[in-house]
Design an enzyme around this catalytic site. Structure first.
Site, short mmCIF file in Angstrom:
data_model
loop_
_atom_site.label_atom_id
_atom_site.label_comp_id
_atom_site.label_asym_id
_atom_site.label_seq_id
_atom_site.Cartn_x
_atom_site.Cartn_y
_atom_site.Cartn_z
N ASP A 154 74.49 -40.20 102.32
CA ASP A 154 75.54 -41.22 102.22
C ASP A 154 76.93 -40.62 102.43
O ASP A 154 77.06 -39.40 102.55
CB ASP A 154 75.47 -41.93 100.87
CG ASP A 154 75.87 -41.02 99.72
OD1 ASP A 154 75.48 -39.84 99.70
OD2 ASP A 154 76.61 -41.49 98.82
N GLU A 176 77.83 -37.76 100.39
CA GLU A 176 77.06 -36.54 100.68
C GLU A 176 76.07 -36.19 99.57
O GLU A 176 75.76 -35.03 99.35
CB GLU A 176 78.00 -35.35 100.91
CG GLU A 176 79.26 -35.71 101.65
CD GLU A 176 80.09 -34.51 102.09
OE1 GLU A 176 80.80 -33.95 101.26
OE2 GLU A 176 79.99 -34.15 103.27
C1 NOJ Z 1 80.95 -32.19 97.53
C2 NOJ Z 1 80.79 -33.56 98.08
O1 NOJ Z 1 81.61 -33.73 99.14
C3 NOJ Z 1 80.98 -34.58 97.00
O2 NOJ Z 1 80.95 -35.87 97.51
C4 NOJ Z 1 79.87 -34.38 96.04
O3 NOJ Z 1 79.99 -35.28 94.97
C5 NOJ Z 1 79.86 -32.93 95.55
N1 NOJ Z 1 79.91 -31.98 96.62
C6 NOJ Z 1 78.61 -32.66 94.75
O4 NOJ Z 1 77.49 -32.78 95.55
C1 NOJ Z 2 83.88 -35.51 99.40
C2 NOJ Z 2 83.64 -36.94 99.71
O1 NOJ Z 2 82.61 -37.41 98.89
C3 NOJ Z 2 83.28 -37.14 101.16
O2 NOJ Z 2 83.20 -38.51 101.42
C4 NOJ Z 2 84.30 -36.50 102.06
O3 NOJ Z 2 83.86 -36.60 103.39
C5 NOJ Z 2 84.54 -35.05 101.70
N1 NOJ Z 2 84.82 -34.92 100.30
C6 NOJ Z 2 85.71 -34.47 102.48
O4 NOJ Z 2 86.88 -35.16 102.18
#
Ligand code: NOJ
Ligand code: NOJ
Length: 498
Positions: free
Chosen positions: A218, A221
């Site tokens: 999603d 991520e």
């Molecule tokens: C980094 C991701 O971009 C973020 O969306 C996520 O919650 C954390 N890692 C933990 O998986």
């Molecule tokens: C974490 C977020 O969850 C994700 O949507 C995003 O792409 C990355 N950070 C980078 O900003």
């Protein structure tokens, strides 16, 4: 058009000048408005700061041309990468800047950023990576190093909203360029109509058309499965892709993209869970976190905004969307301490700070705590409110029913709107209702304002207990989400939104 509505807001038209400032003008006046300014003054100042901060994160020194860093932060967290999703959403704002550029020099500068992004995107498509080796599946790779090379560390991959968002941004650019007589460039770089194709949009569309059924991670991520957000982005890509293909003499491809979009609509409809009165963010989970039991997620709001084609399919004003938003809002109201404060320093109303989803555990640097409100979520709510006002005004009526009643009661508590009632444009409650929606949007922006630093910089998150910013500083997507909310706001206020 409802003239009372427009007149009531015409006082605020002055802020539209924001759109016609030159880049040089922007630099000379960009400083954050001090507290004590009206919301409109703050919006003007913050619009300038956000524009410049966003542009600063595109191809910063030492990175490949066309790279959009998610944030300048290189540790705790390290966001110094080109994320396909963030980049597409940010470059969509640059398309708007290009469209609105007040002079040839600015237009040329924005065009350079966009063409660099097109070149880099093509390079990304051709770079072997962990999502798919050198093959087509590699198009779902979520992020690249800032020199354009593949990121090979472990990650939640693939993320198949990325190629869809890239199509949506570039197809919009293509339409604008074709209207400007630049079809040759569009055919050469964006859509060649050939099989096999060498162009960026068609490459993504062929991938989406074939593989939209494949489960992917999603937008956060974290979960592999079928997501409302990803599907809304993919559906829009296939529809705008079909239009572009038709326009550029590739009718068979157009037909095939359209059919895939219709299939996606059937899958999207399954996300509505009538017993729970909400749109489920993920179906058919296959991997990743398993604690998102509420199924509520601001990804629904973003899916509606980023997947909007203007055809009414899961539109902002759709009852199922309103029901989901209302439940999500209640959860964030209960869980974030800062939401108990409802007024800013001037006693003006502040709306609920929104995060990603109620069960979120990501603090901006680790996943061992409690999640926080995010700027891009709260700004997304502002944009949603403006968009709902726009759609209702265009429709000229609304029916209050069991699905949407709680939303309308919350947004306009003083207007008694009962279940089963139809409110039409001649009703005395109509203009106040539209105004309430605009006021709610403004109250979300006031929430953003309250947690924004004095110099106008915005990070990814702000703390649920003390309201201070945290997570990646100067998150590029935070700035883009503010700009798009302000553009929709001004288009709705001026009656120019289509
Ligand atoms: C980094 C991701 O971009 C973020 O969306 C996520 O919650 C954390 N890692 C933990 O998986
Ligand atoms: C974490 C977020 O969850 C994700 O949507 C995003 O792409 C990355 N950070 C980078 O900003």
């Amino acid at each position: 058009m409802n003239h009372g509505f427009v007149r009531a807001w015409s006082f605020f038209f002055s802020m539209l000048t924001v759109a016609s400032l030159t880049l040089a003008g922007l630099v000379s006046v960009a400083k954050a408005a001090p507290r004590g300014d009206t919301l409109n003054q703050w919006i003007q100042g913050q619009f300038r700061v956000s524009t410049l901060a966003l542009l600063k994160n595109i191809s910063p020194a030492g990175t490949a041309p066309g790279v959009v860093v998610a944030s300048p932060s290189r540790q705790d967290p390290d966001y110094y990468f080109h994320w396909v999703r963030d980049a597409a959403l940010v470059m969509d704002s640059v398309v708007t800047m290009y469209e609105r550029a007040p002079n040839a020099a600015d237009k040329a500068r924005f065009f350079k950023l966009l063409s660099d992004y097109v070149e880099l995107s093509r390079r990304n498509q051709l770079t072997p990576n962990p999502s798919g080796g050198a093959g087509e599946m590699g198009l779902g790779e979520p992020k690249f190093n800032v020199d354009g090379s593949a990121f090979t560390g472990p990650w939640g991959r693939p993320q198949n909203d990325g190629p869809a968002l890239r199509v949506n941004t570039l197809a919009r650019l293509a339409r604008i360029l074709i209207a400007e007589g630049k079809s040759d460039w569009v055919r050469a770089k964006l859509y060649d109509g050939k099989s096999p194709t060498q162009s960026v949009i068609k490459t993504d569309l062929e991938f989406l058309g074939k593989y939209w059924t494949v489960p992917s991670f999603d937008l956060w991520e974290e979960i592999q499965g079928q997501h409302f957000y990803t599907r809304m982005a993919q559906r829009k890509a296939l529809l705008v892709g079909a239009q572009l293909a038709q326009q550029l003499n590739d009718p068979q491809a157009a037909h095939w993209y359209l059919i895939q979009a219709r299939h996606l609509e059937q899958e999207l409809a399954k996300h509505w869970l009538p017993q729970r009165n909400l749109i489920a963010t993920t179906l058919d989970r296959v991997a990743g976190i398993d604690y998102k039991v509420s199924q509520l997620d601001v990804a629904i709001v973003l899916g509606v905004l980023h997947g909007n084609t203007g055809d009414g399919f899961f539109a902002a004003s759709n009852d199922m969307v309103l029901a989901s938003v209302q439940q999500l809002k209640r959860r964030f109201d209960e869980s974030y301490l800062i939401n108990s404060r409802k007024e800013d320093f001037e006693g003006q109303p502040m709306e609920t700070a929104f995060g990603r989803y109620p069960e979120d555990r990501y603090s901006g640097t680790s996943t061992s705590s409690l999640g926080n409100p995010w700027f891009l979520a709260t700004n997304g709510m502002a944009e949603l409110m403006y968009q709902i006002a726009h759609e209702l005004r265009a429709k000229g009526r609304v029916v209050i029913n069991r699905t949407n009643a709680a939303f309308f009661a919350d947004v306009a508590p003083m207007l008694t709107m009962r279940n089963g009632q139809t409110i039409v444009a001649s009703d005395t409650r109509w203009t106040p209702l539209l105004k309430s929606l605009m006021t709610a949007g403004d109250s979300y922006l006031r929430r953003t304002r309250f947690h924004t630093s004095q110099n106008g910089s915005t990070a990814e998150q702000f703390n649920r207990d003390n309201g201070y910013m945290q997570g990646a500083h100067d998150l590029t997507w935070s700035y883009a989400s503010f700009l798009t909310a302000v553009w929709v706001r001004s288009e709705v206020l001026s009656g120019r939104r289509r």
